[in-house]
Structure formats: C-alpha cells, structure tokens
Scaffold this motif. Structure first.
Motif, PDB file in Angstrom:
ATOM      1  N   THR A 186      38.735  45.150  26.044  1.00  0.00           N
ATOM      2  CA  THR A 186      40.257  45.392  25.880  1.00  0.00           C
ATOM      3  C   THR A 186      40.477  46.691  25.111  1.00  0.00           C
ATOM      4  OG1 THR A 186      40.207  44.275  23.797  1.00  0.00           O
ATOM      5  CG2 THR A 186      40.641  43.026  25.765  1.00  0.00           C
ATOM      6  N   SER A 188      43.873  48.904  23.161  1.00  0.00           N
ATOM      7  CA  SER A 188      45.092  48.698  22.364  1.00  0.00           C
ATOM      8  C   SER A 188      45.469  50.069  22.286  1.00  0.00           C
ATOM      9  CB  SER A 188      44.911  47.992  20.943  1.00  0.00           C
ATOM     10  OG  SER A 188      44.511  46.840  21.177  1.00  0.00           O
ATOM     11  N   GLY A 201      53.107  48.033  24.952  1.00  0.00           N
ATOM     12  CA  GLY A 201      52.873  47.199  26.125  1.00  0.00           C
ATOM     13  C   GLY A 201      52.546  48.315  27.351  1.00  0.00           C
ATOM     14  N   ASP A 202      52.859  48.196  28.483  1.00  0.00           N
ATOM     15  CA  ASP A 202      52.278  49.083  29.522  1.00  0.00           C
ATOM     16  C   ASP A 202      53.364  49.900  30.251  1.00  0.00           C
ATOM     17  OD1 ASP A 202      54.190  47.419  30.972  1.00  0.00           O
ATOM     18  OD2 ASP A 202      52.620  46.532  32.377  1.00  0.00           O
ATOM     19  N   THR A 208      50.150  54.545  27.782  1.00  0.00           N
ATOM     20  CA  THR A 208      50.370  53.185  28.032  1.00  0.00           C
ATOM     21  C   THR A 208      50.183  52.799  29.804  1.00  0.00           C
ATOM     22  OG1 THR A 208      52.645  53.022  27.990  1.00  0.00           O
ATOM     23  CG2 THR A 208      51.033  52.301  26.120  1.00  0.00           C
ATOM     24  N   TYR A 212      47.012  50.888  31.334  1.00  0.00           N
ATOM     25  CA  TYR A 212      47.487  49.485  31.959  1.00  0.00           C
ATOM     26  C   TYR A 212      47.746  49.210  33.278  1.00  0.00           C
ATOM     27  CZ  TYR A 212      47.067  48.674  26.915  1.00  0.00           C
ATOM     28  OH  TYR A 212      46.805  48.478  25.778  1.00  0.00           O
ATOM     29  N   LYS A 218      42.103  46.326  30.316  1.00  0.00           N
ATOM     30  CA  LYS A 218      42.677  44.823  29.903  1.00  0.00           C
ATOM     31  C   LYS A 218      43.408  45.303  28.357  1.00  0.00           C
ATOM     32  CE  LYS A 218      40.123  41.556  32.307  1.00  0.00           C
ATOM     33  NZ  LYS A 218      39.513  40.035  31.909  1.00  0.00           N
ATOM     34  N   MET A 219      44.442  44.321  28.258  1.00  0.00           N
ATOM     35  CA  MET A 219      45.239  44.489  27.009  1.00  0.00           C
ATOM     36  C   MET A 219      44.778  43.173  26.197  1.00  0.00           C
ATOM     37  SD  MET A 219      49.505  44.320  26.964  1.00  0.00           S
ATOM     38  CE  MET A 219      49.662  45.724  27.935  1.00  0.00           C
ATOM     39  N   ASP A 221      45.075  39.818  24.257  1.00  0.00           N
ATOM     40  CA  ASP A 221      46.208  38.609  24.532  1.00  0.00           C
ATOM     41  C   ASP A 221      47.376  38.707  23.644  1.00  0.00           C
ATOM     42  OD1 ASP A 221      44.644  37.952  26.908  1.00  0.00           O
ATOM     43  OD2 ASP A 221      43.617  36.415  25.611  1.00  0.00           O
ATOM     44  N   LYS A 224      49.663  41.605  24.646  1.00  0.00           N
ATOM     45  CA  LYS A 224      50.312  41.022  25.903  1.00  0.00           C
ATOM     46  C   LYS A 224      51.273  40.001  25.669  1.00  0.00           C
ATOM     47  CE  LYS A 224      47.570  40.093  29.185  1.00  0.00           C
ATOM     48  NZ  LYS A 224      46.497  39.410  30.202  1.00  0.00           N
ATOM     49  N   GLU A 225      51.207  38.931  24.776  1.00  0.00           N
ATOM     50  CA  GLU A 225      52.105  38.274  24.320  1.00  0.00           C
ATOM     51  C   GLU A 225      53.336  38.640  23.644  1.00  0.00           C
ATOM     52  OE1 GLU A 225      52.035  35.118  20.644  1.00  0.00           O
ATOM     53  OE2 GLU A 225      50.185  35.233  21.835  1.00  0.00           O
ATOM     54  N   LEU A 228      54.495  43.213  25.771  1.00  0.00           N
ATOM     55  CA  LEU A 228      54.595  43.584  27.079  1.00  0.00           C
ATOM     56  C   LEU A 228      55.965  43.478  27.591  1.00  0.00           C
ATOM     57  CD1 LEU A 228      52.819  44.302  29.455  1.00  0.00           C
ATOM     58  CD2 LEU A 228      52.811  41.787  30.010  1.00  0.00           C
TER      59      LEU A 228
END
Length: 307
Positions: A186, A188, A201-202, A208, A212, A218-219, A221, A224-225, A228
C-alpha cells in the motif's frame, strides 16, 4: 414494383448523404471562418464561448497554469499558488500574480483569455475584461482536463499527443513498481500544512492521480474509507499508523512545523523503519498539470525503482 422501389430508395440515400455532407461542410466552413477572423468557439461546461484562436496574453486564476505552459501559450497573470511553485519560476518570471478580487490588476495586463475554476469570484466582471472560461474541479479526470484546455487553446492535437505518451510511460512505470514492491503493498500520500496532517485520495494532486489512477497502486483501507470521496482528510499524529501505508509519499515544506517527524508515533511507522518514506517538496507537488505530472512520474521512478 420492386424495380421501382430500389431506385427510389437509392434516391433517398443520395439526398440524405448530400444533406449530411452539407451539414459537415457548414461546420467546417464555420470553423474556417472563425479561424480567419482569429477566433474559435469553445464548448465550455456553461455553453459556447468565443475565444482567440491563438491567445497571446492568458490569465489563469486557478491550478491550470502548468497546462497552459505545457502547450506553449504565453501567460501574463497567474494565481499565487502557481507563482510560488519553484518549478514554474523561470517560465513565470515575467507573469504577474493576480487574483479574482484584484480586477484592476487584471485589466492592466490586457488579457485576451481568462481561465479559472468555477468557484472563482466576480465571473461576470471578468467576462467584461476578456473571454472567460471556467472549469469545475474534478468534473472530468485529470487527463481529460488537459484535453479540454487543449481544445480551449486550439491545441487539441498537442494535448492528445502528450496524454497518450504520458499514459504509456505511467503504465510501464507502474508495472515495474508493482513488480518490485509487490501487488499488495500500500502507498499513502500524506502532507503537513499549517500544523495539520492530511491524507489524500486519488484526485487531489500530490501525485495521487499517478499512483492510484495510472499505476493502480493500492491505497490503505483507512485512507480509502475517509479520503477517497472528498479527495483529502485531516488526521492527527496519534492516528497516523492507521493511515500510513507500506510506502509513504510525504509532501512537506521546510517552512512548515515538521515536529511530528520527531515523535515516537512517526518514528515507529513501518514505512519509516523500512526507509520507505519518500519526501517531496510540497510547493512542487501540488498540481496535476503535465509539467507537474512529468516531474512526479520521474520522482516515483527514481524513489521506487532507484532509476
């Protein structure tokens, strides 16, 4: 009867074809006439806007200065964020810093085109100064955005060539990076600004979009929560372990308070212990224009792959 129907159908087809050709010819003729008069019509998100076919004095009141410069168009005025970008310094040395609230200064620059975000103030007054086109941030993806600015500046071909080349380079680099760090590692993107930490986010610059969207890395979780949907999320040092990936892109400035890096919480992050934190100059990393994207891509290739 059939013998009569077939010629009749052919006649209809010829008439329809002729109408289609006439329509196409009209469109082409309109474009030719506009180009001869020195203008083109750009279909903006707010409707058609007649703009210079070859703008010479452009003012940008947003994050699009790099898009304009990448297409070789002269800027006479830019926003403060673009002006303070060290990577833009040479190209913008003669451009004035302007804002949507300093209309007198914009008038003095005698622009022939103004480009801004849809959130800009005094739009109606700006339109009285020069043709003004606004874009809603995030309404289209970052590459489509460059294509739109290419259309606006009558340089769609050049914009498309860069987009196609960039996608190829970013995909290849992404494949190489995933092969080296592993498909499940992952990443960040964290920034320290005004004593506040943010994760991204992306689609909020800082590389970003490349990490992404183009490379499909991968970001975490938790990122992402929380980040994003809105593009960014403010966090404290205490919760940093929940948001830090196996690799961290740390966007920072020496002019900011970076004391969080001296805390045990930060020092004990796996990414820190494994030397997987890649520090970037915040002022150089903000945007997602072609000049910045090329720099960010080179940055990732160098730090992830050691090239």
């Amino acid at each position: 009867m059939k013998k009569l129907i077939i010629p009749f159908l052919l006649l209809i087809a010829l008439v329809v074809s002729g109408c289609g050709n006439n329509s196409t010819n009209k469109t082409n003729n309109t474009k030719n006439e506009e180009n001869k008069s020195g203008t083109i019509t750009y279909q903006s998100e707010n409707g058609p806007v007649k703009v210079p076919a070859n703008p010479k004095r452009v003012v940008v009141l947003s994050s699009f200065a790099g898009n304009v410069m990448a297409l070789g168009v002269h800027l006479v005025g830019v926003d403060s964020w673009s002006k303070m970008n060290p990577r833009f310094a040479d190209q913008l040395k003669d451009a004035q810093e302007v804002s949507d609230e300093n209309l007198e200064k914009i008038i003095e620059l005698n622009p022939d085109l103004i480009i801004a975000l849809s959130t800009v103030k005094n739009v109606d007054k700006l339109k009285q100064i020069a043709p003004t086109v606004t874009f809603t941030y995030g309404k289209v993806d970052y590459l489509t955005q460059h294509l739109e600015i290419g259309k606006l500046l009558n340089k769609e071909k050049e914009a498309k060539e860069w987009v196609d080349d960039f996608k190829k380079r970013a995909t290849e680099a992404g494949n190489d990076i995933k092969a080296k760090i592993g498909e499940n590692s992952t990443v960040s993107v964290i920034e320290n600004f005004n004593k506040q930490l943010y994760v991204y986010g992306d689609n909020w610059g800082r590389g970003t979009e490349i990490l992404y969207q183009a490379m499909h890395l991968k970001m975490p979780d938790k990122v992402k929560e929380t980040a994003l949907k809105n593009g960014y999320y403010a966090i404290s040092t205490e919760v940093l372990p929940q948001f830090a990936g196996d690799y961290v892109i740390l966007s920072k400035s020496q002019n900011q308070d970076n004391s969080f890096q001296k805390t045990d919480t930060y020092k004990n992050l796996p990414a820190v212990k494994n030397h997987h934190v890649f520090e970037a100059n915040m002022e150089e990393f903000y945007f997602n224009d072609p000049l910045t994207l090329d720099y960010q891509l080179d940055f990732f290739i160098k730090h992830f792959l050691g090239n």
